[in-house]
Design a protein around this motif. Sequence first.
Motif, PDB file in Angstrom:
ATOM      1  N   UNK A   1       0.867  -1.186   0.000  1.00 41.96           N
ATOM      2  CA  UNK A   1       0.000   0.000   0.000  1.00 41.96           C
ATOM      3  C   UNK A   1       0.901   1.232   0.000  1.00 41.96           C
ATOM      4  N   UNK A   2       1.032   1.868  -1.159  1.00 39.29           N
ATOM      5  CA  UNK A   2       1.967   2.995  -1.287  1.00 39.29           C
ATOM      6  C   UNK A   2       1.395   4.320  -0.801  1.00 39.29           C
ATOM      7  N   UNK A   3       0.067   4.395  -0.659  1.00 35.13           N
ATOM      8  CA  UNK A   3      -0.582   5.623  -0.200  1.00 35.13           C
ATOM      9  C   UNK A   3      -1.601   5.258   0.867  1.00 35.13           C
ATOM     10  N   UNK A   4      -1.449   5.847   2.038  1.00 35.98           N
ATOM     11  CA  UNK A   4      -2.375   5.601   3.142  1.00 35.98           C
ATOM     12  C   UNK A   4      -2.914   6.948   3.623  1.00 35.98           C
ATOM     13  N   UNK A   5      -4.240   7.043   3.760  1.00 32.22           N
ATOM     14  CA  UNK A   5      -4.860   8.249   4.280  1.00 32.22           C
ATOM     15  C   UNK A   5      -5.434   7.952   5.656  1.00 32.22           C
ATOM     16  N   UNK A   6      -4.981   8.694   6.652  1.00 28.75           N
ATOM     17  CA  UNK A   6      -5.547   8.621   7.999  1.00 28.75           C
ATOM     18  C   UNK A   6      -6.078  10.011   8.342  1.00 28.75           C
ATOM     19  N   UNK A   7      -6.890  10.089   9.364  1.00 29.04           N
ATOM     20  CA  UNK A   7      -7.407  11.405   9.714  1.00 29.04           C
ATOM     21  C   UNK A   7      -7.943  11.478  11.127  1.00 29.04           C
ATOM     22  N   UNK A   8      -8.075  12.709  11.598  1.00 25.34           N
ATOM     23  CA  UNK A   8      -8.808  12.996  12.817  1.00 25.34           C
ATOM     24  C   UNK A   8      -9.768  14.134  12.478  1.00 25.34           C
ATOM     25  N   UNK A   9     -10.473  14.659  13.449  1.00 20.34           N
ATOM     26  CA  UNK A   9     -11.508  15.642  13.125  1.00 20.34           C
ATOM     27  C   UNK A   9     -10.943  16.988  12.691  1.00 20.34           C
ATOM     28  N   UNK A  10      -9.643  17.185  12.834  1.00 23.95           N
ATOM     29  CA  UNK A  10      -9.045  18.454  12.415  1.00 23.95           C
ATOM     30  C   UNK A  10      -8.180  18.335  11.171  1.00 23.95           C
ATOM     31  N   UNK A  11      -7.703  17.125  10.848  1.00 23.29           N
ATOM     32  CA  UNK A  11      -6.765  17.045   9.740  1.00 23.29           C
ATOM     33  C   UNK A  11      -6.624  15.662   9.141  1.00 23.29           C
ATOM     34  N   UNK A  12      -5.872  15.634   8.045  1.00 30.87           N
ATOM     35  CA  UNK A  12      -5.585  14.405   7.314  1.00 30.87           C
ATOM     36  C   UNK A  12      -4.094  14.120   7.399  1.00 30.87           C
ATOM     37  N   UNK A  13      -3.755  12.852   7.641  1.00 30.59           N
ATOM     38  CA  UNK A  13      -2.360  12.414   7.603  1.00 30.59           C
ATOM     39  C   UNK A  13      -2.215  11.549   6.359  1.00 30.59           C
ATOM     40  N   UNK A  14      -1.361  11.991   5.432  1.00 32.14           N
ATOM     41  CA  UNK A  14      -1.140  11.269   4.190  1.00 32.14           C
ATOM     42  C   UNK A  14       0.233  10.610   4.265  1.00 32.14           C
ATOM     43  N   UNK A  15       0.237   9.267   4.289  1.00 30.33           N
ATOM     44  CA  UNK A  15       1.492   8.518   4.401  1.00 30.33           C
ATOM     45  C   UNK A  15       1.858   7.997   3.017  1.00 30.33           C
ATOM     46  N   UNK A  16       3.026   8.402   2.530  1.00 27.85           N
ATOM     47  CA  UNK A  16       3.451   8.087   1.164  1.00 27.85           C
ATOM     48  C   UNK A  16       4.693   7.201   1.159  1.00 27.85           C
ATOM     49  N   UNK A  17       4.732   6.285   0.189  1.00 30.85           N
ATOM     50  CA  UNK A  17       5.905   5.444   0.011  1.00 30.85           C
ATOM     51  C   UNK A  17       7.129   6.307  -0.299  1.00 30.85           C
ATOM     52  N   UNK A  18       8.253   5.968   0.285  1.00 34.72           N
ATOM     53  CA  UNK A  18       9.449   6.802   0.150  1.00 34.72           C
ATOM     54  C   UNK A  18      10.259   6.513  -1.108  1.00 34.72           C
ATOM     55  N   UNK A  19       9.990   5.378  -1.777  1.00 34.39           N
ATOM     56  CA  UNK A  19      10.841   4.960  -2.890  1.00 34.39           C
ATOM     57  C   UNK A  19      10.175   5.053  -4.265  1.00 34.39           C
TER      58      UNK A  19
END
Length: 220
Positions: free
Chosen positions: A3-21
């Motif tokens: 999974x090269x792109x993961x989207x997480x969030x809370x009620x104030x923002x989004x955390x976008x986790x991206x593959x480094x390579x």
Amino acid sequence: MKNNVIIKGNKYGIILILDSELPFDELKEEIIQKFKDSAGFFGNAQMALSIEGRKLSSHEEKELLDIISTYTTLSIICVVDSDSNREEFFKKSLESKLNELSSQSGQFYKGTLRSGQELESQSSIVILGNVNTGAKVVSAGNVIILGALKGTVYAGITGNSNAFVVALEMDPMQIRIGDVIARSSDSRKKVIEKEAKIAYVDSGAICIDTLNKDVIKYID
């Protein structure tokens, strides 16, 4: 499959986790698909964004924001760095940016407000229509009515006495700017002049003048 792109969030923002390579051009395709799939979940929310996993250049960050804007109705107010207390940090960053935006920008409302209706805005607002008797507008900034004002307007409701109210026909039941109030007995005339007027605070009282370039220049 990784999974090269993961989207997480809370009620104030989004955390976008991206593959480094993975090359960014390839990564973009997965980012587009992820936001397409989650567009309905986020709706029209205004949120902060944090990016993890890789460092993006300013150009790549702009492309990412363009993708979010194109494929969702989500509004990214600011991009923040990682923080151990991320949700609280998101909250403070988001509130700070929204406060900044509210003093610089405004919103539009198209339509007539009828008796019993109330419109609230955290920024200045332009109303393309009338505000009828019994209707109310409450704004943290300025209120501009491209029509007749016959109801009630509260401008600068957070205490901003530099706010102002403009209407093409000024015949209000009540105007409040900051902490200063003028009621209909103070501001109405027997014959209402159908010309653009501006209401503002001067020496602790609300003044209503014909709108012209000299008056606009006088308003802070």
